[in-house]
Scaffold this motif. Sequence first.
Motif, mmCIF file in Angstrom:
data_model
loop_
_atom_site.group_PDB
_atom_site.id
_atom_site.type_symbol
_atom_site.label_atom_id
_atom_site.label_comp_id
_atom_site.label_asym_id
_atom_site.label_seq_id
_atom_site.Cartn_x
_atom_site.Cartn_y
_atom_site.Cartn_z
ATOM 1 N N THR A 26 0.681 -3.728 1.753
ATOM 2 C CA THR A 26 -0.760 -3.882 1.922
ATOM 3 C C THR A 26 -1.016 -4.855 3.062
ATOM 4 O OG1 THR A 26 -2.847 -4.338 0.787
ATOM 5 C CG2 THR A 26 -0.991 -5.767 0.249
ATOM 6 N N ASN A 27 -2.303 -5.054 3.361
ATOM 7 C CA ASN A 27 -2.646 -6.042 4.385
ATOM 8 C C ASN A 27 -3.473 -7.201 3.807
ATOM 9 O OD1 ASN A 27 -5.063 -4.756 4.001
ATOM 10 N ND2 ASN A 27 -5.171 -3.853 6.042
ATOM 11 N N SER A 28 -3.773 -7.121 2.493
ATOM 12 C CA SER A 28 -4.453 -8.254 1.854
ATOM 13 C C SER A 28 -4.193 -8.241 0.346
ATOM 14 C CB SER A 28 -5.967 -8.209 2.111
ATOM 15 O OG SER A 28 -6.553 -7.119 1.459
ATOM 16 N N PHE A 29 -4.090 -9.432 -0.203
ATOM 17 C CA PHE A 29 -3.808 -9.587 -1.631
ATOM 18 C C PHE A 29 -4.363 -10.926 -2.080
ATOM 19 C CE2 PHE A 29 -0.569 -10.557 -5.078
ATOM 20 C CZ PHE A 29 -1.079 -9.638 -5.978
ATOM 21 N N ASP A 30 -5.198 -10.914 -3.119
ATOM 22 C CA ASP A 30 -5.801 -12.133 -3.662
ATOM 23 C C ASP A 30 -5.474 -12.248 -5.139
ATOM 24 O OD1 ASP A 30 -7.013 -12.333 -1.205
ATOM 25 O OD2 ASP A 30 -9.033 -11.880 -1.919
ATOM 26 N N ILE A 31 -5.112 -13.450 -5.544
ATOM 27 C CA ILE A 31 -4.919 -13.768 -6.960
ATOM 28 C C ILE A 31 -5.888 -14.891 -7.296
ATOM 29 C CG2 ILE A 31 -3.345 -14.699 -8.697
ATOM 30 C CD1 ILE A 31 -1.014 -13.688 -7.021
ATOM 31 N N SER A 52 -4.906 -17.855 -4.819
ATOM 32 C CA SER A 52 -3.962 -17.625 -3.728
ATOM 33 C C SER A 52 -4.427 -16.401 -2.958
ATOM 34 C CB SER A 52 -2.549 -17.370 -4.252
ATOM 35 O OG SER A 52 -2.088 -18.461 -4.998
ATOM 36 N N LYS A 53 -4.192 -16.413 -1.644
ATOM 37 C CA LYS A 53 -4.619 -15.294 -0.810
ATOM 38 C C LYS A 53 -3.561 -15.033 0.263
ATOM 39 C CE LYS A 53 -8.541 -13.640 1.763
ATOM 40 N NZ LYS A 53 -9.974 -13.720 1.892
ATOM 41 N N TRP A 54 -3.211 -13.760 0.412
ATOM 42 C CA TRP A 54 -2.295 -13.333 1.456
ATOM 43 C C TRP A 54 -3.041 -12.364 2.358
ATOM 44 C CZ3 TRP A 54 -0.938 -13.996 -3.563
ATOM 45 C CH2 TRP A 54 0.194 -14.757 -3.837
ATOM 46 N N ALA A 55 -2.826 -12.472 3.669
ATOM 47 C CA ALA A 55 -3.432 -11.539 4.615
ATOM 48 C C ALA A 55 -2.471 -11.358 5.788
ATOM 49 C CB ALA A 55 -4.779 -12.049 5.094
ATOM 50 N N GLY A 56 -2.436 -10.158 6.324
ATOM 51 C CA GLY A 56 -1.573 -9.852 7.461
ATOM 52 C C GLY A 56 -1.096 -8.417 7.370
ATOM 53 N N LYS A 102 -6.917 -8.667 -6.467
ATOM 54 C CA LYS A 102 -7.598 -7.809 -5.492
ATOM 55 C C LYS A 102 -6.594 -7.491 -4.391
ATOM 56 C CE LYS A 102 -11.971 -10.186 -6.255
ATOM 57 N NZ LYS A 102 -12.972 -11.083 -5.679
ATOM 58 N N TRP A 103 -6.530 -6.212 -4.014
ATOM 59 C CA TRP A 103 -5.650 -5.811 -2.932
ATOM 60 C C TRP A 103 -6.227 -4.599 -2.231
ATOM 61 C CZ3 TRP A 103 -5.049 -4.525 -7.927
ATOM 62 C CH2 TRP A 103 -4.703 -3.215 -8.261
ATOM 63 N N HIS A 104 -5.767 -4.388 -1.006
ATOM 64 C CA HIS A 104 -6.215 -3.239 -0.231
ATOM 65 C C HIS A 104 -5.190 -2.114 -0.393
ATOM 66 C CE1 HIS A 104 -8.299 -1.025 2.875
ATOM 67 N NE2 HIS A 104 -7.117 -0.736 3.401
ATOM 68 N N ASP A 105 -5.653 -0.957 -0.870
ATOM 69 C CA ASP A 105 -4.814 0.233 -1.005
ATOM 70 C C ASP A 105 -4.830 0.942 0.341
ATOM 71 O OD1 ASP A 105 -3.685 2.726 -1.531
ATOM 72 O OD2 ASP A 105 -4.681 2.943 -3.471
ATOM 73 N N ILE A 106 -3.768 0.770 1.109
ATOM 74 C CA ILE A 106 -3.703 1.332 2.465
ATOM 75 C C ILE A 106 -3.725 2.857 2.435
ATOM 76 C CG2 ILE A 106 -2.261 1.532 4.539
ATOM 77 C CD1 ILE A 106 -1.411 -1.379 4.069
ATOM 78 N N LYS A 107 -2.993 3.460 1.499
ATOM 79 C CA LYS A 107 -2.945 4.934 1.423
ATOM 80 C C LYS A 107 -4.328 5.536 1.204
ATOM 81 C CE LYS A 107 1.669 5.606 -0.496
ATOM 82 N NZ LYS A 107 2.387 6.064 -1.693
ATOM 83 N N ASN A 108 -5.062 4.987 0.241
ATOM 84 C CA ASN A 108 -6.380 5.536 -0.099
ATOM 85 C C ASN A 108 -7.530 4.847 0.635
ATOM 86 O OD1 ASN A 108 -5.319 7.428 -1.972
ATOM 87 N ND2 ASN A 108 -5.089 5.761 -3.449
ATOM 88 N N ARG A 109 -7.193 3.873 1.466
ATOM 89 C CA ARG A 109 -8.170 3.155 2.287
ATOM 90 C C ARG A 109 -9.339 2.587 1.474
ATOM 91 N NH1 ARG A 109 -8.234 7.431 7.206
ATOM 92 N NH2 ARG A 109 -6.209 6.832 8.051
#
Length: 187
Positions: free
Chosen positions: A71-76, A92-96, A135-142
């Motif tokens: 993914t390109n973003s993930f929040d906990i 916590s938050k990951w982005a990239g 929360k996360w971004h599902d790249i496949k389903n956009r």
Amino acid sequence: MQYKFIISLLLLLFITAGCTDESAKPKDYYLSLVGESQHWRIKGYEIELSEDSFMAGNGFLDMKNEDKYMTNSFDIEVRAVINDVDQIIQKSKWAGENIDIAVENTGKILEKSYVDKQGNPITLEDIKKVYLVLKWHDIKNRKEQQEQIELYHAEENNFSWGWFKKGKSSTHKDIEMVENFTYKAFV
């Protein structure tokens, strides 16, 4: 004669030793929580409460049936309802680009004790609910995804105060707890 005096003295000491006021001592609490949602599981999420510190975290989070999930973003966000106020206790938050989130550690926070409006450290009785929002971004389903995992709910969890005993709640969450380092457990 001396023998009876010594036995009487020991008996008196034994009886008075049990008369300490345990409720006057500040209480320390330790919870190790687990839970799951449709896509996620969390194990070993810890909360430690004491008179002078608060620790939350160290949970192991994994995505069900996935060895790798990019993914390109993930929040906990770990939230708690404390004295009827819903608040964030850890975030916590990951982005990239190309972040693999299939297996994660929640990290941990260590702070001074949470206090109530009167300035007293909170206790387990003040916590009504603890839950995790992912929360996360599902790249496949956009599209953005969001799930919630309930970790603790005071109204659903009945505790038996005594020696360590482990069981499952009606919502199938394992809970282990310690008060003053004497194990207490969910029945």
